[in-house]
Design an enzyme around this catalytic site. Structure first.
Site: not given
Ligand code: CAP
Ligand code: MG
Length: 414
Positions: A153, A179, A181-182, A271, A312
């Site tokens: 992040k 990993k 991020d998306e 993801h 969250k």
């Molecule tokens: C988490 C995360 C993941 C989400 C996806 C984000 O970051 O990288 O993409 O958890 O949701 O971008 O929010 P944090 P899920 O650890 O900083 O919250 O796993 O429910 O599919």
């Molecule tokens: Mg993410």
């Protein structure tokens, strides 16, 4: 063939049927039976007009049965589909039937596909996961505890060098997997190929220093041919995993990537961005349980399934979905569930109490937001899962791991 022909309350499904469980609220003026018959009809081979086909196409019709009221939530109904209705090994074709036009028809106020019971012949037409939870020992050194992953992040904006450095610090601090991020794929500030090369080079250094296997979940999400090209690039450069954002990329694209990764020997981390467009409203859409089923058939090795209400994000029944991913499915490999979204060391014990240790724990902010930085954050997270494994409380372990103490002070235990 009229709508009523698709209803048989006493129907007993055969072992060749795909049986789907729906929850629906009938449209104005319709009974539950009327609406259920239309679901079976419109998702198999009926339509609004009465049909009089010359040949015996009735044997390809679906049958609605087992209707029960669920109070203000409407009705549960099951629909049995004959196997011949489906093209083997094609998720798009199957979903066009069971999760297609019916979601928008006026005969229902709302309708949700809750669950599927898959017949063996259909299951066997899919490859399933190449590794599944076996990645813990086959590709990582995490057989005795949940594997740990982290997402740098800020999500996007770091340069390639900064990204690789964050990965290095996290790996050295104790996480197994970096990993992407998306929304990080191939942008000018952090191009895909350069990121693969530099991150895997940082991984090699971290492996040398720690003596543990470290891996990188590289986001290859793109147009399908490009995803395949990126997967090949990853394998050519010594990577063992790719990440695909499976809902935005699409099921057929995922199936193509799975076919290619068989030869490449790389695992797929799924993801699920945009899943909530299908599953967030409890009355309508397609449940996360079903999306996870489709993903297992297609052959992902890991999939995000939520955090059992911690963190969250809104969650469906994470424990139930995870149990399905581990359940016997005619010999198909299992899938390792991933918990992510607002996680930090202070809630790891609650998370593992709720979901058990057979999950991957992923934290972004819960590592990089640590007051003393990424490496300290990784140490705190690793200490929290090891404390849990050893039956020791987080507070007790924090006395010997200052990074964990700082994390607990910063974020508490909720
Ligand atoms: C988490 C995360 C993941 C989400 C996806 C984000 O970051 O990288 O993409 O958890 O949701 O971008 O929010 P944090 P899920 O650890 O900083 O919250 O796993 O429910 O599919
Ligand atoms: Mg993410």
């Amino acid at each position: 063939m009229e709508y009523d022909d698709f209803l048989d309350e006493s129907y007993e499904p055969t072992e060749d049927n795909l049986v789907c469980a729906f929850r629906l609220v009938p449209g104005a003026g319709l009974s539950a039976a009327d609406a259920a018959a239309r679901v079976a009809s419109e998702s198999s081979n009926g339509t609004w007009a009465a049909l009089s086909p010359d040949s015996d196409v009735r044997r390809y019709s679906a049958t609605a049965f087992d209707i029960s009221g669920v109070g203000e939530h409407g009705f549960d109904v099951r629909v049995a589909y004959p196997l011949e209705l489906f093209e083997e090994g094609s998720l798009p074709q199957i979903l066009s039937c069971i999760a297609g036009n019916i979601l928008g028809m006026k005969a229902v106020e709302t309708i949700r596909l809750l669950d599927c019971a898959w017949p063996e012949a259909l299951v066997q037409s899919f490859p399933g996961p190449q590794f599944g939870s076996g990645v813990r020992s086959e590709l990582l050194d995490a057989a005795d505890r949940p594997p740990l992953a982290t997402v740098p992040k800020p999500k996007v904006g770091l340069s390639t060098a900064e990204h690789a450095q964050v990965g290095y610090e996290a790996w050295v601090g104790g996480v197994d997997l970096l990993k992407d991020d998306e929304n990080l794929t191939d942008q000018s500030f952090n191009p895909f190929e350069q990121r693969v090369v530099e991150s895997l080079e940082a991984r090699d250094r971290a492996e040398d220093e720690t003596g543990e296997r470290k891996e990188y979940l590289i986001n290859i999400t793109a147009e399908t041919d490009e995803m395949v090209r990126r997967a090949e690039f990853v394998a050519d450069h010594g990577g063992s995993f790719v990440m695909v954002d499976i809902v935005t990329a699409g099921w057929s694209a995922l199936q193509t990537v799975r076919r290619r990764t068989e030869d490449l020997g790389v695992a797929i981390h799924a993801h699920r961005a945009m899943h909530a467009a299908f599953d967030r409203l409890p009355q309508h859409g397609v449940s996360m349980r079903c999306l996870a089923q489709f993903a297992r058939l297609a052959g992902v090795d890991h999939i995000h399934t939520g955090t059992a209400g911690l963190g969250k994000l809104e969650n469906e029944d994470t424990a139930g979905i995870n149990a399905w991913l581990r359940s016997d499915l005619y010999g198909l490999n299992d899938v390792l569930p991933v918990a992510s979204g607002g996680l930090h060391p202070g809630i790891v014990d609650q998370l593992l109490d709720a979901l058990g240790p057979d999950i991957m724990v992923q934290a972004g902010g819960g590592i990089h937001g640590h007051p003393d930085g990424t490496e300290a954050g990784a140490r705190a997270l690793r200490a929290s899962v090891e404390a849990y494994r050893d039956g020791e409380s987080l507070q007790s372990r924090a006395k010997s791991v200052p990074e964990l103490e700082t994390a607990l002070d910063a974020w508490g235990t909720e």
